[in-house]
Enzyme design. Structure first.
Site, PDB file in Angstrom:
ATOM      1  N   HIS A 198       0.823  -1.214   0.000  1.00  0.00           N
ATOM      2  CA  HIS A 198       0.000   0.000   0.000  1.00  0.00           C
ATOM      3  C   HIS A 198       0.854   1.259   0.000  1.00  0.00           C
ATOM      4  O   HIS A 198       0.434   2.298  -0.486  1.00  0.00           O
ATOM      5  CB  HIS A 198      -1.012  -0.034   1.139  1.00  0.00           C
ATOM      6  CG  HIS A 198      -2.130  -0.970   0.833  1.00  0.00           C
ATOM      7  ND1 HIS A 198      -2.101  -2.291   1.175  1.00  0.00           N
ATOM      8  CD2 HIS A 198      -3.269  -0.776   0.132  1.00  0.00           C
ATOM      9  CE1 HIS A 198      -3.193  -2.878   0.716  1.00  0.00           C
ATOM     10  NE2 HIS A 198      -3.916  -1.983   0.088  1.00  0.00           N
ATOM     11  N   ARG A 305     -10.565   4.016  -0.858  1.00  0.00           N
ATOM     12  CA  ARG A 305      -9.999   3.173   0.206  1.00  0.00           C
ATOM     13  C   ARG A 305     -10.254   3.856   1.553  1.00  0.00           C
ATOM     14  O   ARG A 305      -9.399   4.567   2.080  1.00  0.00           O
ATOM     15  CB  ARG A 305      -8.497   2.998  -0.011  1.00  0.00           C
ATOM     16  CG  ARG A 305      -8.132   2.112  -1.193  1.00  0.00           C
ATOM     17  CD  ARG A 305      -6.634   1.885  -1.267  1.00  0.00           C
ATOM     18  NE  ARG A 305      -6.286   0.740  -2.074  1.00  0.00           N
ATOM     19  CZ  ARG A 305      -5.903   0.790  -3.354  1.00  0.00           C
ATOM     20  NH1 ARG A 305      -5.823   1.946  -3.968  1.00  0.00           N
ATOM     21  NH2 ARG A 305      -5.599  -0.319  -4.016  1.00  0.00           N
ATOM     22  N   ARG A 345     -15.320   1.686  -0.444  1.00  0.00           N
ATOM     23  CA  ARG A 345     -15.017   0.360   0.086  1.00  0.00           C
ATOM     24  C   ARG A 345     -15.026   0.439   1.606  1.00  0.00           C
ATOM     25  O   ARG A 345     -14.435   1.352   2.182  1.00  0.00           O
ATOM     26  CB  ARG A 345     -13.645  -0.102  -0.399  1.00  0.00           C
ATOM     27  CG  ARG A 345     -13.300  -1.459   0.198  1.00  0.00           C
ATOM     28  CD  ARG A 345     -12.062  -2.016  -0.346  1.00  0.00           C
ATOM     29  NE  ARG A 345     -10.886  -1.290   0.111  1.00  0.00           N
ATOM     30  CZ  ARG A 345      -9.661  -1.554  -0.321  1.00  0.00           C
ATOM     31  NH1 ARG A 345      -9.469  -2.475  -1.241  1.00  0.00           N
ATOM     32  NH2 ARG A 345      -8.627  -0.883   0.132  1.00  0.00           N
ATOM     33  N   GLU A 443     -11.049 -10.918  -4.531  1.00  0.00           N
ATOM     34  CA  GLU A 443      -9.599 -10.797  -4.329  1.00  0.00           C
ATOM     35  C   GLU A 443      -9.009 -11.994  -3.591  1.00  0.00           C
ATOM     36  O   GLU A 443      -7.838 -12.003  -3.239  1.00  0.00           O
ATOM     37  CB  GLU A 443      -9.244  -9.470  -3.643  1.00  0.00           C
ATOM     38  CG  GLU A 443     -10.015  -9.151  -2.392  1.00  0.00           C
ATOM     39  CD  GLU A 443      -9.666  -7.767  -1.834  1.00  0.00           C
ATOM     40  OE1 GLU A 443      -8.714  -7.127  -2.297  1.00  0.00           O
ATOM     41  OE2 GLU A 443     -10.362  -7.335  -0.892  1.00  0.00           O
ATOM     42  N   ASN A 466      -4.540  -6.944  -6.826  1.00  0.00           N
ATOM     43  CA  ASN A 466      -3.346  -6.909  -5.955  1.00  0.00           C
ATOM     44  C   ASN A 466      -3.372  -8.077  -4.966  1.00  0.00           C
ATOM     45  O   ASN A 466      -2.395  -8.796  -4.804  1.00  0.00           O
ATOM     46  CB  ASN A 466      -3.282  -5.600  -5.175  1.00  0.00           C
ATOM     47  CG  ASN A 466      -3.400  -4.396  -6.062  1.00  0.00           C
ATOM     48  OD1 ASN A 466      -3.106  -4.484  -7.241  1.00  0.00           O
ATOM     49  ND2 ASN A 466      -3.849  -3.279  -5.519  1.00  0.00           N
ATOM     50  N   ASP A 467      -4.513  -8.225  -4.319  1.00  0.00           N
ATOM     51  CA  ASP A 467      -4.627  -9.326  -3.369  1.00  0.00           C
ATOM     52  C   ASP A 467      -4.867 -10.653  -4.075  1.00  0.00           C
ATOM     53  O   ASP A 467      -4.385 -11.695  -3.621  1.00  0.00           O
ATOM     54  CB  ASP A 467      -5.753  -9.057  -2.365  1.00  0.00           C
ATOM     55  CG  ASP A 467      -5.276  -8.135  -1.258  1.00  0.00           C
ATOM     56  OD1 ASP A 467      -4.155  -8.341  -0.770  1.00  0.00           O
ATOM     57  OD2 ASP A 467      -6.017  -7.197  -0.893  1.00  0.00           O
ATOM     58  N   ARG A 477       2.596  -9.508  -0.720  1.00  0.00           N
ATOM     59  CA  ARG A 477       2.826  -8.389  -1.641  1.00  0.00           C
ATOM     60  C   ARG A 477       3.738  -7.315  -1.052  1.00  0.00           C
ATOM     61  O   ARG A 477       4.203  -6.425  -1.758  1.00  0.00           O
ATOM     62  CB  ARG A 477       1.490  -7.777  -2.085  1.00  0.00           C
ATOM     63  CG  ARG A 477       0.675  -7.185  -0.969  1.00  0.00           C
ATOM     64  CD  ARG A 477      -0.776  -6.963  -1.380  1.00  0.00           C
ATOM     65  NE  ARG A 477      -1.047  -5.584  -1.738  1.00  0.00           N
ATOM     66  CZ  ARG A 477      -2.260  -5.067  -1.818  1.00  0.00           C
ATOM     67  NH1 ARG A 477      -3.330  -5.817  -1.600  1.00  0.00           N
ATOM     68  NH2 ARG A 477      -2.441  -3.824  -2.136  1.00  0.00           N
ATOM     69  N   CYS A 514     -10.144  -3.073  -9.986  1.00  0.00           N
ATOM     70  CA  CYS A 514      -9.668  -1.873  -9.279  1.00  0.00           C
ATOM     71  C   CYS A 514      -8.272  -2.078  -8.707  1.00  0.00           C
ATOM     72  O   CYS A 514      -7.745  -1.207  -8.024  1.00  0.00           O
ATOM     73  CB  CYS A 514     -10.651  -1.452  -8.190  1.00  0.00           C
ATOM     74  SG  CYS A 514     -10.803  -2.660  -6.874  1.00  0.00           S
TER      75      CYS A 514
END
Ligand code: PEP
Ligand code: MG
Length: 583
Positions: A198, A305, A345, A443, A466-467, A477, A514
């Protein structure tokens, strides 16, 4: 000055050329901004007032000492009062504010860091230990400073603006990264971190070149070294020769020219050559990002986020924002987007976004009580957020997005809590949009492999690549040691994404991506070919992605992508994806 080159992981594009600004972990805990000339003396007074208040506090401690208190206690207060009066604390930071225009907190920690380094070199163990006292005194002052009304950092004039600082640190948390929004910070280099941590994501959203996973950078690079970051290659060069510097300046100028050219596409709709319209949305961390999103031509917010409202709340009386505070923030985003959809979210806390960074007790945070799991375990906190989001839905088009879902009961419980929040609002007489859409982030591989469970219950899906990549390939990650295994083109990842897009379409519900893949122009055509029609990304990427879409011919891309999805050979996939660029 030694010149050397370091190689790490590229996380944010572009070239930055500036002076190194080394940050220690302590310095990272406070706000950093430059104070405008006319505010300097007020900032100096703010620090002086804080020091005076700590003095008074120590005095009061003295007076209130019970008669039978151990003598060490009195001596301890004396030492602190003495340190506080010493010019190294009471004067030197003031000079830093005046000379470098740092805000009071930053000036104080800068001075403390310098002192601490000097103390580390002292042989005498007694004297060396005084370092802890100095730090404690500084903490007292910082506490007062953070509670005091902070001067809003006024924008600097062109002459005051010192655009040359490249932040070099061992690590920077995502919340800390947001503290560096000041445009004087033009690049970031960290020892650790992965491409889709992040911290890296926030660096991209600030649209500033950054490289992470540089292993020893914070030890090798010295304060004020000249540093070049090649954010596209993940390379950092310190004290480059005049020739090398010249080459980078030329490349930098060319990049700036190319970006300016892209601005022409701002109002052009994102339509492929054969006439298919694609929605381009923005990922944001805070409502203040909305004007930038509109400026880049975003058609809405595809991912807000919300956890960034909960993180890095140093100086706030409340550790967690209450319903009204959250509502104001969500409404701010909704109003800023002027009728365009805003996908909020729900809290995705945990892993590299801890609510309290001092509490590191999860055994395996990426697999632990994260996101919706955390929210369902803290129903009051979740209900508070849901009420705040729903209240904002009375002011524009809001969509609720739930992260990290894997189980049917998690979906059902989330939906039940949304209904409960609605009922509470009705009772309290608050307005909300009764038809607010609720979507799931896909995800976790388990989610992508049980799509019927999702499409039956949800209004839309958003793929968090990403996840999804992290969990499919079992690599953290955030961990740079396994960053080379992070592969969006792994056949398993591609299958899961393609399955999700097609299941959503079959069920007649929208599917977006996303995660960072949506903003990667090397992958735009592949995602289009898979049937993706909604991309959500950092505003900084939006126009480049739009350009790809405008130049794409969907019919041919679809055919080629089908072939790619049948392939299981990584080399063949990589080559075929590259060939899509020519279509
Ligand atoms: C993702 O996982 O792809 C995503 C968009 O969410 P985050 O990066 O915040 O985990
Ligand atoms: Mg995620």
């Amino acid at each position: 000055m030694a010149s050397f080159t370091l190689h790490g992981i590229p996380v944010s594009r572009g070239i930055a050329i500036g002076r190194a600004h080394l940050l220690t972990p302590a310095a990272l805990d406070v706000k950093h901004y430059l104070v405008a000339e006319e505010r300097v003396e007020a900032e100096v007074r703010r620090l002086q007032d804080a020091i005076a208040e700590v003095h008074r506090g120590l005095q009061a401690l003295w007076t209130d000492l019970p008669k039978d208190a151990p003598t060490e206690l009195g001596a301890f207060i004396d030492v602190h009062a003495l340190i506080l009066s010493d010019p190294m604390i009471s004067e030197a930071p003031l000079d830093i504010i005046r000379g470098r225009h740092y805000n009071a907190e930053w000036a104080l920690v800068t001075q403390i860091d310098e002192l601490s380094a000097q103390f580390d070199e002292i042989e005498d163990p007694y004297l060396r230990e005084r370092k802890a006292d100095i730090q404690q005194v500084a903490e007292r002052v910082l506490k007062v400073l953070m509670g005091s009304a902070q001067l809003a950092p006024a924008p600097l004039s062109e002459e005051e603006y010192q655009p040359q600082m490249i932040v070099v640190a061992h690590d920077i948390s995502p919340a800390d990264m947001l503290q560096f929004r000041d445009r004087s910070f033009i690049g970031f280099v960290t020892d650790v971190g992965g491409q889709n941590s992040h911290t890296a994501i926030v660096a991209r959203s600030l649209d500033i070149p950054a490289a992470v996973g540089m292993s020893q950078a914070s030890q090798l690079i010295e304060q004020d070294d000249w540093v070049v970051i090649d954010g596209d290659a993940g390379v950092v060069i310190t004290n480059p020769s005049a020739l090398v510097l010249e080459q980078y300046r030329e490349r930098q100028a060319a990049q700036i020219r190319a970006r300016k050219k892209l601005q022409k596409l701002k109002k052009t709709p994102a339509i492929t050559r054969d006439g298919t319209q694609v929605a381009l949305m923005a990922n944001i961390e805070l409502p203040d990002d909305c004007p930038g999103a509109l400026e880049a031509g975003a058609e809405g917010v595809g991912l807000f986020r919300s956890e960034f409202l909960f993180m890095g709340r140093t100086g706030h009386a409340q550790k967690i924002p209450g319903e009204d505070e959250q509502f104001e923030q969500y409404r701010k985003a909704v109003l800023a987007m002027k009728g365009r959809p805003v996908t909020i979210r729900t809290l995705d806390i945990g892993a590299d976004k801890p609510l309290d960074p001092t509490e590191h007790n999860a055994l395996n945070p990426a697999l632990g009580l994260r996101a919706i799991r955390y929210c369902l375990a803290e129903p009051q906190l979740f209900l508070t957020q849901l009420r705040a989001i729903l209240r904002a839905s009375a002011y524009g088009k809001v969509r609720i997005l739930i992260p990290m879902l894997a189980h049917a009961f998690e979906i059902d419980q989330s939906l039940a809590m949304i209904e409960q929040a609605k009922a509470q609002l009705r009772e309290a007489g608050h307005k909300y949009d009764p038809a607010v859409q609720v979507g799931a982030m896909i995800e976790i591989p388990a989610a992508a492999l049980s799509l019927p469970m999702f499409v039956k219950r949800m209004n839309f899906l958003s793929i968090g690549t990403n996840d999804l990549i992290q969990y499919t390939l079992a690599i953290d990650r955030v961990d740079y040691e396994v960053a080379h295994l992070y592969d969006p083109l792994h056949p398993a990842v591609l299958q899961l994404i393609a399955m999700t897009i097609s299941a959503g379409h079959k069920a007649g519900i929208d599917v977006a991506v996303c995660g960072e893949m949506a903003g990667d122009i090397k992958l735009t055509r592949l995602l289009l070919g898979m049937g993706l029609r909604e991309f959500s990304m950092h505003p900084a990427q939006l126009l480049s992605v739009k350009q790809e879409i405008l130049n794409s011919e969907l019919a041919r891309l679809t055919l080629q992508t089908r072939k790619i999805l049948r392939s299981t050979e990584p080399a063949a996939i990589a080559e075929a994806v590259e060939q899509l660029q020519a279509i």
